[in-house]
Design an enzyme around this catalytic site. Sequence first.
Site, PDB file in Angstrom:
ATOM      1  N   LYS A   1      23.726  49.301  44.212  1.00  0.00           N
ATOM      2  CA  LYS A   1      25.008  49.217  45.227  1.00  0.00           C
ATOM      3  C   LYS A   1      26.415  50.122  44.288  1.00  0.00           C
ATOM      4  CE  LYS A   1      28.224  46.480  45.662  1.00  0.00           C
ATOM      5  NZ  LYS A   1      29.403  47.622  45.745  1.00  0.00           N
TER       6      LYS A   1
ATOM      7  N   GLU B   1      26.443  42.403  32.744  1.00  0.00           N
ATOM      8  CA  GLU B   1      27.266  43.141  31.504  1.00  0.00           C
ATOM      9  C   GLU B   1      28.673  43.323  31.996  1.00  0.00           C
ATOM     10  OE1 GLU B   1      26.190  44.055  28.779  1.00  0.00           O
ATOM     11  OE2 GLU B   1      23.956  44.205  29.073  1.00  0.00           O
TER      12      GLU B   1
ATOM     13  N   CYS C   1      33.816  49.739  29.160  1.00  0.00           N
ATOM     14  CA  CYS C   1      33.849  48.462  28.903  1.00  0.00           C
ATOM     15  C   CYS C   1      33.989  48.211  27.249  1.00  0.00           C
ATOM     16  CB  CYS C   1      32.483  47.711  29.171  1.00  0.00           C
ATOM     17  SG  CYS C   1      30.976  48.803  28.406  1.00  0.00           S
TER      18      CYS C   1
ATOM     19  N   GLU D   1      41.908  42.196  28.998  1.00  0.00           N
ATOM     20  CA  GLU D   1      41.251  43.554  28.944  1.00  0.00           C
ATOM     21  C   GLU D   1      42.154  44.465  29.775  1.00  0.00           C
ATOM     22  OE1 GLU D   1      37.546  44.019  31.222  1.00  0.00           O
ATOM     23  OE2 GLU D   1      36.888  45.623  29.996  1.00  0.00           O
TER      24      GLU D   1
HETATM   25  P1  NAD Z   1      34.324  44.933  39.400  1.00  0.00           P
HETATM   26  O1  NAD Z   1      33.976  43.704  38.944  1.00  0.00           O
HETATM   27  O2  NAD Z   1      35.629  44.831  40.328  1.00  0.00           O
HETATM   28  O3  NAD Z   1      33.272  45.457  40.497  1.00  0.00           O
HETATM   29  C1  NAD Z   1      31.906  45.644  40.044  1.00  0.00           C
HETATM   30  C2  NAD Z   1      31.068  45.808  40.970  1.00  0.00           C
HETATM   31  O4  NAD Z   1      30.879  44.524  41.628  1.00  0.00           O
HETATM   32  C3  NAD Z   1      31.469  46.934  42.165  1.00  0.00           C
HETATM   33  O5  NAD Z   1      30.177  47.547  42.624  1.00  0.00           O
HETATM   34  C4  NAD Z   1      31.865  45.911  43.034  1.00  0.00           C
HETATM   35  O6  NAD Z   1      31.811  46.197  44.475  1.00  0.00           O
HETATM   36  C5  NAD Z   1      31.160  44.546  43.140  1.00  0.00           C
HETATM   37  N1  NAD Z   1      31.682  43.396  43.613  1.00  0.00           N
HETATM   38  C6  NAD Z   1      32.810  43.179  44.004  1.00  0.00           C
HETATM   39  N2  NAD Z   1      32.611  41.689  44.574  1.00  0.00           N
HETATM   40  C7  NAD Z   1      31.536  41.152  44.308  1.00  0.00           C
HETATM   41  C8  NAD Z   1      30.895  40.147  44.655  1.00  0.00           C
HETATM   42  N3  NAD Z   1      31.565  39.129  44.985  1.00  0.00           N
HETATM   43  N4  NAD Z   1      29.738  39.868  44.111  1.00  0.00           N
HETATM   44  C9  NAD Z   1      28.855  41.055  43.648  1.00  0.00           C
HETATM   45  N5  NAD Z   1      29.370  42.055  43.543  1.00  0.00           N
HETATM   46  C10 NAD Z   1      30.642  42.472  43.741  1.00  0.00           C
HETATM   47  O7  NAD Z   1      34.169  45.693  38.127  1.00  0.00           O
HETATM   48  P2  NAD Z   1      35.127  47.329  37.982  1.00  0.00           P
HETATM   49  O8  NAD Z   1      36.444  46.958  38.220  1.00  0.00           O
HETATM   50  O9  NAD Z   1      34.350  48.212  39.030  1.00  0.00           O
HETATM   51  O10 NAD Z   1      34.595  47.912  36.720  1.00  0.00           O
HETATM   52  C11 NAD Z   1      35.355  47.556  35.523  1.00  0.00           C
HETATM   53  C12 NAD Z   1      34.767  46.293  34.738  1.00  0.00           C
HETATM   54  O11 NAD Z   1      33.668  46.459  34.433  1.00  0.00           O
HETATM   55  C13 NAD Z   1      35.820  46.022  33.408  1.00  0.00           C
HETATM   56  O12 NAD Z   1      35.942  44.812  33.176  1.00  0.00           O
HETATM   57  C14 NAD Z   1      34.659  46.493  32.381  1.00  0.00           C
HETATM   58  O13 NAD Z   1      34.781  46.036  31.058  1.00  0.00           O
HETATM   59  C15 NAD Z   1      33.419  46.064  33.050  1.00  0.00           C
HETATM   60  N6  NAD Z   1      32.345  46.808  32.430  1.00  0.00           N
HETATM   61  C16 NAD Z   1      31.380  46.278  31.659  1.00  0.00           C
HETATM   62  C17 NAD Z   1      30.432  46.866  30.965  1.00  0.00           C
HETATM   63  C18 NAD Z   1      29.242  46.359  30.121  1.00  0.00           C
HETATM   64  O14 NAD Z   1      28.406  46.875  29.923  1.00  0.00           O
HETATM   65  N7  NAD Z   1      29.442  45.142  29.837  1.00  0.00           N
HETATM   66  C19 NAD Z   1      30.111  48.457  31.385  1.00  0.00           C
HETATM   67  C20 NAD Z   1      31.301  48.792  32.271  1.00  0.00           C
HETATM   68  C21 NAD Z   1      32.084  48.233  32.745  1.00  0.00           C
END
Ligand code: NAD
Length: 464
Positions: free
Chosen positions: A167, A240, A274, A370
């Site tokens: 997804k 992650e 990230c 962040e």
């Molecule tokens: P986000 O948490 O807003 O969304 C991530 C995913 O989760 C999307 O596909 C979203 O549709 C989905 N989502 C939304 N609500 C949900 C729910 N209730 N249950 C399950 N899934 C749900 O993150 P983002 O804004 O897309 O990405 C940025 C964040 O991701 C930053 O905090 C970044 O540090 C982190 N990140 C971490 C890593 C890592 O490997 N640690 C890598 C890349 C990004």
Amino acid sequence: MTYSLLIGGNLVAGARSLPVINPATGEAFDHAPLASRAQLDHAVAAAEHAFAGWAATPVAERKARLTAIAEAITANAAPLAELLTREQGKPLAQARRELGAMAGFFRYVTTLDLPEKRYTDADGRDLSVQRRPLGVVATIIPWNFPLMTIAFKVPFALLAGNTVLIKPSPTTPLSTLKFGEIIADLVPPGVVNIVTDDNDLGDAISSHPGIRKVSFTGSTATGRKVMASAAGTLKRLTLELGGNDAAIVLDDVDVEAVVPALFRAAFLNSGQVCLAVKRLYVQEGAYDRITSGLARLAEAAKVGDGLEEDVDFGPVQNRMQFEKLKDLLNEARGQGTILAGGRLGNGPGYFIPPTIVGDMREGCRLVDEEQFGPILPVIRFADPEEVLARSGQTDFGLGASVWSGDAARARTLAERIEAGTVWINKHADLAPHIPFGGAKQSGIGVEFGEEGLVEFTQIRVISA
Ligand code: NAD
């Protein structure tokens, strides 16, 4: 273009559609199909149905399929990269690198194995410790590296014998759907399924009784929701999550050498990484030289539409993130000194130039939270001992780095930092064979390498 979901080997239309915005223009350039709740259930059922056959497929055959996917990614890299730039914003050259890395991860995984461990113990038991697949694995993907994050999860899950649901994020679904179209015939029906949503299917996925594991990459706040929703079915989780990586730069560094490396590590993908350097701690003796070097690079960088070949930095990926960054920047203007950038154009698109804010300190949101964007706070320090304590006062623990001309000195400090990865004289250096994960609230579990592969399995012991 018409884009389709991938369910049970079929490319199917969505129940509704969602405009997809090009962040360089702020305008919709295409539409993505949106899956209904019923389509999610169909996709999970298809993956459950395909599981027994895929789990019984010889590993050599599974590897051949992964190699075929890698080849298809390489063969389609040009159109995929362009689509990625259009929806994500990153410069085309970086989108091409993302495709190269994606294919590289699929290829790397074919070098791994999950051998059964057989032995007789001291009491005469004949033991087999096996690594069995889990079943259906859901992967939930963020918008910063939409394709590469798929490659961090899917080939590992598939090699272990699981079937997969992908997804993507609602703001970057198209490159994933295109990927689905390209690989639809390269795996048996139902082995890989792709559904999209408008941030409304996450809970249904995390709580779904047909899904055995969720491998999630995204923010810490959403990670908590995934964990809560997964509790009812005791799903396996790999999370992650967010980071607020500190780079600690001592005054004995070779300034000329470290400035470009620090700049890249802070601003790659417009800071939407990230494990970007998100807080820069510089010892007093090097502070002025480091900050002026960084400011020079920031002012010289070309910011613009990622489709133009000579652009260094594209826009921020979506309006919500853009608004959040503008708030952080406006607050920081009264707290520190803008050393470079900081000017926002009026034009269309979510552009923020690489911005460096000096004289910052803990207690400011730009330092404590962040930011996930191209605004870097720089904090001056005198005593490395004291900075270790200060920089460690965070719930995040993804990465960190220590920079020094004296490798032994850097190593001594690195050993005392609580983070998933601590780099010395570099930052954000990842490779498919090196386990990667977060300490504290930056995550649970690891990805990559053999350690990442076994997270897609369940131990079964046969004791005779
Ligand atoms: P986000 O948490 O807003 O969304 C991530 C995913 O989760 C999307 O596909 C979203 O549709 C989905 N989502 C939304 N609500 C949900 C729910 N209730 N249950 C399950 N899934 C749900 O993150 P983002 O804004 O897309 O990405 C940025 C964040 O991701 C930053 O905090 C970044 O540090 C982190 N990140 C971490 C890593 C890592 O490997 N640690 C890598 C890349 C990004």
